[in-house]
Design a protein around this motif. Structure first.
Motif, PDB file in Angstrom:
ATOM      1  N   ARG A   1       0.795  -1.261  -0.082  1.00  0.00           N
ATOM      2  CA  ARG A   1      -0.097  -0.088   0.094  1.00  0.00           C
ATOM      3  C   ARG A   1       0.877   1.292  -0.058  1.00  0.00           C
ATOM      4  N   GLY A   2       0.623   2.240  -0.809  1.00  0.00           N
ATOM      5  CA  GLY A   2       1.220   3.310  -0.902  1.00  0.00           C
ATOM      6  C   GLY A   2       0.261   4.692  -0.682  1.00  0.00           C
ATOM      7  N   TYR A   3       0.674   5.758  -0.619  1.00  0.00           N
ATOM      8  CA  TYR A   3       0.053   6.979  -0.257  1.00  0.00           C
ATOM      9  C   TYR A   3       0.268   8.145  -1.252  1.00  0.00           C
ATOM     10  N   SER A   4      -0.466   8.813  -1.997  1.00  0.00           N
ATOM     11  CA  SER A   4      -0.476   9.797  -2.943  1.00  0.00           C
ATOM     12  C   SER A   4       0.433  10.870  -2.433  1.00  0.00           C
ATOM     13  N   GLY A   5       0.482  11.063  -1.141  1.00  0.00           N
ATOM     14  CA  GLY A   5       1.391  12.231  -0.623  1.00  0.00           C
ATOM     15  C   GLY A   5       2.805  11.824  -0.666  1.00  0.00           C
ATOM     16  N   ASN A   6       3.257  10.781  -1.152  1.00  0.00           N
ATOM     17  CA  ASN A   6       4.526  10.363  -1.126  1.00  0.00           C
ATOM     18  C   ASN A   6       4.830   9.544  -2.379  1.00  0.00           C
ATOM     19  N   SER A   7       4.996  10.270  -3.391  1.00  0.00           N
ATOM     20  CA  SER A   7       5.424   9.740  -4.641  1.00  0.00           C
ATOM     21  C   SER A   7       6.710   8.680  -4.813  1.00  0.00           C
ATOM     22  N   ASN A   8       7.488   9.088  -3.931  1.00  0.00           N
ATOM     23  CA  ASN A   8       8.941   8.568  -4.005  1.00  0.00           C
ATOM     24  C   ASN A   8       8.502   7.019  -3.343  1.00  0.00           C
ATOM     25  N   GLN A   9       7.497   6.919  -2.408  1.00  0.00           N
ATOM     26  CA  GLN A   9       7.418   5.659  -1.973  1.00  0.00           C
ATOM     27  C   GLN A   9       6.532   4.769  -2.980  1.00  0.00           C
ATOM     28  N   ILE A  10       5.730   5.309  -3.417  1.00  0.00           N
ATOM     29  CA  ILE A  10       5.106   4.703  -4.451  1.00  0.00           C
ATOM     30  C   ILE A  10       5.749   4.032  -5.603  1.00  0.00           C
ATOM     31  N   ALA A  11       6.722   5.062  -6.202  1.00  0.00           N
ATOM     32  CA  ALA A  11       7.777   4.587  -7.061  1.00  0.00           C
ATOM     33  C   ALA A  11       8.671   3.455  -6.632  1.00  0.00           C
ATOM     34  N   ARG A  12       8.895   3.547  -5.339  1.00  0.00           N
ATOM     35  CA  ARG A  12      10.047   2.151  -4.837  1.00  0.00           C
ATOM     36  C   ARG A  12       9.004   0.926  -4.802  1.00  0.00           C
ATOM     37  N   LEU A  13       7.748   1.149  -4.281  1.00  0.00           N
ATOM     38  CA  LEU A  13       6.939  -0.056  -4.275  1.00  0.00           C
ATOM     39  C   LEU A  13       6.673  -0.619  -5.621  1.00  0.00           C
ATOM     40  N   LEU A  14       6.560   0.261  -6.654  1.00  0.00           N
ATOM     41  CA  LEU A  14       6.060   0.043  -7.743  1.00  0.00           C
ATOM     42  C   LEU A  14       7.322  -0.828  -8.679  1.00  0.00           C
ATOM     43  N   ALA A  15       8.597  -0.184  -8.435  1.00  0.00           N
ATOM     44  CA  ALA A  15       9.675  -0.985  -8.935  1.00  0.00           C
ATOM     45  C   ALA A  15       9.774  -2.339  -8.473  1.00  0.00           C
ATOM     46  N   GLU A  16       9.489  -2.539  -7.015  1.00  0.00           N
ATOM     47  CA  GLU A  16       9.457  -3.816  -6.478  1.00  0.00           C
ATOM     48  C   GLU A  16       8.325  -4.789  -6.910  1.00  0.00           C
ATOM     49  N   ALA A  17       7.406  -4.058  -7.134  1.00  0.00           N
ATOM     50  CA  ALA A  17       6.152  -4.945  -7.975  1.00  0.00           C
ATOM     51  C   ALA A  17       6.432  -5.276  -9.284  1.00  0.00           C
ATOM     52  N   LEU A  18       7.185  -4.627  -9.983  1.00  0.00           N
ATOM     53  CA  LEU A  18       7.387  -4.890 -11.338  1.00  0.00           C
ATOM     54  C   LEU A  18       8.612  -6.009 -11.298  1.00  0.00           C
ATOM     55  N   ALA A  19       9.347  -6.183 -10.580  1.00  0.00           N
ATOM     56  CA  ALA A  19      10.382  -7.016 -10.224  1.00  0.00           C
ATOM     57  C   ALA A  19      10.066  -8.527  -9.598  1.00  0.00           C
ATOM     58  N   PHE A  20       8.940  -8.517  -9.076  1.00  0.00           N
ATOM     59  CA  PHE A  20       8.093  -9.515  -8.597  1.00  0.00           C
ATOM     60  C   PHE A  20       7.674 -10.688  -9.651  1.00  0.00           C
ATOM     61  N   PRO A  21       7.974 -11.874  -9.674  1.00  0.00           N
ATOM     62  CA  PRO A  21       7.579 -12.755 -10.468  1.00  0.00           C
ATOM     63  C   PRO A  21       6.163 -13.501 -10.029  1.00  0.00           C
ATOM     64  N   GLY A  22       5.090 -12.651 -10.303  1.00  0.00           N
ATOM     65  CA  GLY A  22       3.778 -13.143 -10.234  1.00  0.00           C
ATOM     66  C   GLY A  22       2.827 -11.790 -10.124  1.00  0.00           C
ATOM     67  N   PHE A  23       1.746 -12.262  -9.796  1.00  0.00           N
ATOM     68  CA  PHE A  23       0.593 -11.114  -9.570  1.00  0.00           C
ATOM     69  C   PHE A  23       1.065 -10.186  -8.356  1.00  0.00           C
ATOM     70  N   SER A  24       1.464  -8.905  -8.486  1.00  0.00           N
ATOM     71  CA  SER A  24       1.467  -7.951  -7.515  1.00  0.00           C
ATOM     72  C   SER A  24       0.522  -6.769  -7.426  1.00  0.00           C
TER      73      SER A  24
END
Length: 280
Positions: free
Chosen positions: A175-198
């Motif tokens: 889960r991320g918060y729109s008030g923290n774009s860098n956090q969302i970007a970090r989580l999304l980068a991890e999600a894209l690297a995850f092998p499966g449904f993220s």
């Protein structure tokens, strides 16, 4: 290739189409986070596809300089899964909102979690139907009186997206918060690297119809521990917490579907399933 990765910038992923979201909308932050994550991961534009349904958040594929598909209400995940099964070489990101993803698209959401096709789903949750002028959504508080259609509040218990994802079998939940774009970007980068449904659930404020959501900044907290890997422990957390813990909440990799052993037959089953859903 190395030089290209060193010079690519987040702005290079933005299209020439200007967003038409309301001033102060949290979706701007999510858009910026996607471009940051794309640049960090060095995503090739020609090999990246964003798929969406209907709603304010679902306009986002037009604002990214890559391939996109703007589908019908609630069906973004169905299209995204079919595309990934047919073209496993592509990076597929599904985009949706709380109404699109958890109400009319709720059944697709559950089965996307269960199937575990290798895609990323970003649900931008503002607890309201913003594009149709402020009706209560599945995640609206039961006592929210901001809509004329439900002047005494919707009365129903709010949907818990992360808990539902866990119960349906999602192996990666954050889960991320729109008030923290860098956090969302970090989580999304991890999600894209995850092998499966993220599944990345983003608290994305709508100050036009829910101005009280500006208070979220003082409510959100970081999940300051390692992501849970036991479903029972994660269930205890996600069913009891207030929905404002941000970070990677659950991580338990499992076999991707369709399996490498029988990709052709499994692909046919998925595509037949999706074709049947559209015929209905």
């Amino acid at each position: 290739m190395i030089n290209e990765l060193l010079t690519i910038k987040p702005r290079d992923y933005k299209s020439d189409i200007k967003p038409i979201w309301c001033t102060g909308c949290g979706h701007f932050s999510v858009l910026n986070a996607i471009t940051k994550a794309a640049a960090a991961c060095g995503l090739a534009k020609d090999d990246t596809v964003l798929v969406s349904g209907i709603g304010c958040s679902s306009r986002l594929p037009a604002y990214i300089d890559s391939y996109g598909f703007h589908g019908v209400h609630g069906r973004g995940l169905a299209v995204a899964q079919g595309l990934k099964v047919a073209r496993p070489d592509l990076t597929v990101i599904a985009i949706g909102g709380d109404g699109d993803g958890f109400f009319i698209g709720g059944n697709h959401f559950m089965h996307a979690c269960r199937r575990n096709v290798n895609i990323t789903y970003i649900a931008m949750d503002n607890e309201v139907y913003g594009m149709t002028k402020g009706q209560a959504s599945p995640t609206s508080p039961r006592d929210w009186t901001g809509s004329k259609l439900t002047p005494h509040g919707p009365g129903a218990r709010p949907f818990k997206p992360a808990a539902m994802a866990l119960a349906s079998g999602a192996p990666w939940i954050a889960r991320g918060y729109s008030g923290n774009s860098n956090q969302i970007a970090r989580l999304l980068a991890e999600a894209l690297a995850f092998p499966g449904f993220s599944f990345l659930h983003v608290l994305s404020q709508c100050i036009t119809f829910c101005p009280q959501q500006t208070d979220w900044k003082a409510i959100v907290t970081d999940f300051e521990q390692e992501p849970l890997s036991r479903a029972d422990e994660a269930a205890a957390l996600l069913l009891s917490e207030d929905g404002f813990k941000t970070g990677l909440l659950y991580y338990e990799p499992r076999s991707i579907w369709p399996s490498e052993a029988a990709p052709t037959e499994n692909a046919k089953l998925v595509l037949d399933d999706l074709a049947s859903a559209y015929q209905r």
